[in-house]
Motif scaffolding. Structure first.
Motif, PDB file in Angstrom:
ATOM      1  N   ASP A  41       0.892  -1.792   0.044  1.00 58.87           N
ATOM      2  CA  ASP A  41      -0.144  -0.197  -0.231  1.00 58.87           C
ATOM      3  C   ASP A  41       0.856   0.513  -0.513  1.00 58.87           C
ATOM      4  O   ASP A  41       2.120   0.693  -0.468  1.00 58.87           O
ATOM      5  CB  ASP A  41      -1.281   0.642   0.728  1.00 58.87           C
ATOM      6  N   ARG A  42       0.513   2.418   0.006  1.00 54.46           N
ATOM      7  CA  ARG A  42       0.948   3.501   0.025  1.00 54.46           C
ATOM      8  C   ARG A  42       1.124   3.811  -2.239  1.00 54.46           C
ATOM      9  O   ARG A  42       2.527   4.463  -1.709  1.00 54.46           O
ATOM     10  CB  ARG A  42       1.821   3.851   1.431  1.00 54.46           C
ATOM     11  N   LEU A  44       1.072   5.674  -4.236  1.00 59.19           N
ATOM     12  CA  LEU A  44       0.603   6.716  -4.229  1.00 59.19           C
ATOM     13  C   LEU A  44       1.521   8.075  -5.672  1.00 59.19           C
ATOM     14  O   LEU A  44       1.329   8.761  -5.732  1.00 59.19           O
ATOM     15  CB  LEU A  44       1.463   8.349  -2.861  1.00 59.19           C
ATOM     16  N   SER A  45       2.430   7.528  -6.028  1.00 56.66           N
ATOM     17  CA  SER A  45       3.796   7.472  -7.268  1.00 56.66           C
ATOM     18  C   SER A  45       3.955   6.043  -8.279  1.00 56.66           C
ATOM     19  O   SER A  45       4.271   5.341  -7.030  1.00 56.66           O
ATOM     20  CB  SER A  45       4.328   8.596  -7.053  1.00 56.66           C
ATOM     21  N   ARG A  68       2.322   1.592  -8.806  1.00 60.36           N
ATOM     22  CA  ARG A  68       1.110   1.586  -8.817  1.00 60.36           C
ATOM     23  C   ARG A  68       0.643   1.457  -9.748  1.00 60.36           C
ATOM     24  O   ARG A  68      -1.110   1.108  -9.191  1.00 60.36           O
ATOM     25  CB  ARG A  68       0.944   3.230  -8.947  1.00 60.36           C
ATOM     26  N   SER A  93      -3.745   2.876  -5.041  1.00 59.33           N
ATOM     27  CA  SER A  93      -2.566   3.174  -3.928  1.00 59.33           C
ATOM     28  C   SER A  93      -2.588   1.673  -3.371  1.00 59.33           C
ATOM     29  O   SER A  93      -0.990   2.065  -2.272  1.00 59.33           O
ATOM     30  CB  SER A  93      -3.000   4.354  -3.319  1.00 59.33           C
ATOM     31  N   SER A  94      -2.879   0.954  -3.641  1.00 60.46           N
ATOM     32  CA  SER A  94      -3.160  -0.875  -3.262  1.00 60.46           C
ATOM     33  C   SER A  94      -3.325  -1.648  -3.181  1.00 60.46           C
ATOM     34  O   SER A  94      -3.543  -1.385  -4.594  1.00 60.46           O
ATOM     35  CB  SER A  94      -3.370  -0.113  -1.572  1.00 60.46           C
ATOM     36  N   ARG A 133      11.783   3.332  -4.014  1.00 61.96           N
ATOM     37  CA  ARG A 133      11.272   4.510  -3.599  1.00 61.96           C
ATOM     38  C   ARG A 133      12.560   5.937  -4.476  1.00 61.96           C
ATOM     39  O   ARG A 133      13.388   4.736  -4.687  1.00 61.96           O
ATOM     40  CB  ARG A 133      10.362   5.357  -3.324  1.00 61.96           C
ATOM     41  N   ARG A 138      10.062  10.933  -1.087  1.00 63.94           N
ATOM     42  CA  ARG A 138       8.776  10.040  -1.439  1.00 63.94           C
ATOM     43  C   ARG A 138       8.485   9.272   0.204  1.00 63.94           C
ATOM     44  O   ARG A 138       9.249   9.107   0.495  1.00 63.94           O
ATOM     45  CB  ARG A 138       8.440   9.351  -2.629  1.00 63.94           C
ATOM     46  N   THR A 139       6.842   9.276   0.509  1.00 62.80           N
ATOM     47  CA  THR A 139       6.461   8.591   0.986  1.00 62.80           C
ATOM     48  C   THR A 139       6.906   6.756   0.572  1.00 62.80           C
ATOM     49  O   THR A 139       7.200   6.486  -0.164  1.00 62.80           O
ATOM     50  CB  THR A 139       5.364   8.161   1.721  1.00 62.80           C
ATOM     51  N   PRO A 141       6.628   2.488   0.638  1.00 58.36           N
ATOM     52  CA  PRO A 141       5.234   2.051   0.509  1.00 58.36           C
ATOM     53  C   PRO A 141       5.091   0.861   1.549  1.00 58.36           C
ATOM     54  O   PRO A 141       6.422   1.229   2.485  1.00 58.36           O
ATOM     55  CB  PRO A 141       5.420   0.746  -0.947  1.00 58.36           C
TER      56      PRO A 141
END
Length: 152
Positions: A41-42, A44-45, A68, A93-94, A133, A138-139, A141
């Motif tokens: 998950d997460r 986002l990109s 993603r 997103s997941s 990442r 970036r956050t 995952p």
């Protein structure tokens, strides 16, 4: 490098672009029949992805990497990987990922749909997880709802 809690697995903070952690290598290292499932998950990109590794420690380790909108499957070790297949996924997103390993095949399922079936040669090996990442801002995952079950 990975923090494990009841809610999931996630990289510790830091400026790395990738992290890797093996799951109970002394226990799982000789397995030839098991299933690994996790929700990545997460996402986002498109520059963020998570991966399940099976047959860790073997030159023929398989890395099932999910972003993603893409599934990429690599063979090799952490230093030298070859892309063996990829699929376009419905962007999200997941994604729920399952890898079933047996002596004859490795079956990869994403979001309930079988995406790839790779022939195997009975190699033994364990389980690992990694996160990637493309930029440090970036956050990471997340990996949640993880399970490893011996015997398929």
């Amino acid at each position: 490098p990975l923090r494990v809690s009841h809610s999931g697995i996630e990289p510790r903070t830091g400026r790395n672009l990738s992290v890797y952690g093996a799951y109970q290598p002394d226990t799982t290292g000789a397995w030839t029949d098991y299933t690994v499932s996790v929700t990545v998950d997460r996402l986002l990109s498109s520059g963020v992805s998570g991966a399940i590794w099976v047959r860790v420690g073997s030159p023929l380790a398989i890395s099932v990497q999910v972003s993603r909108d893409r599934l990429q499957v690599f063979s090799g070790d952490a230093d030298e990987q070859e892309l063996v297949g990829q699929r376009v996924l419905t962007p999200g997103s997941s994604h729920q990922v399952s890898v079933a390993v047996s002596e004859g095949a490795t079956v990869i399922t994403v979001d309930g749909n079988t995406q790839m079936n790779l022939l195997a040669k009975g190699e033994v090996g364990g389980v690992a997880f990694s996160a990637y990442r493309d930029l440090t801002r970036r956050t990471w995952p997340g990996l949640s709802a993880a399970s490893v079950v011996a015997g398929g």
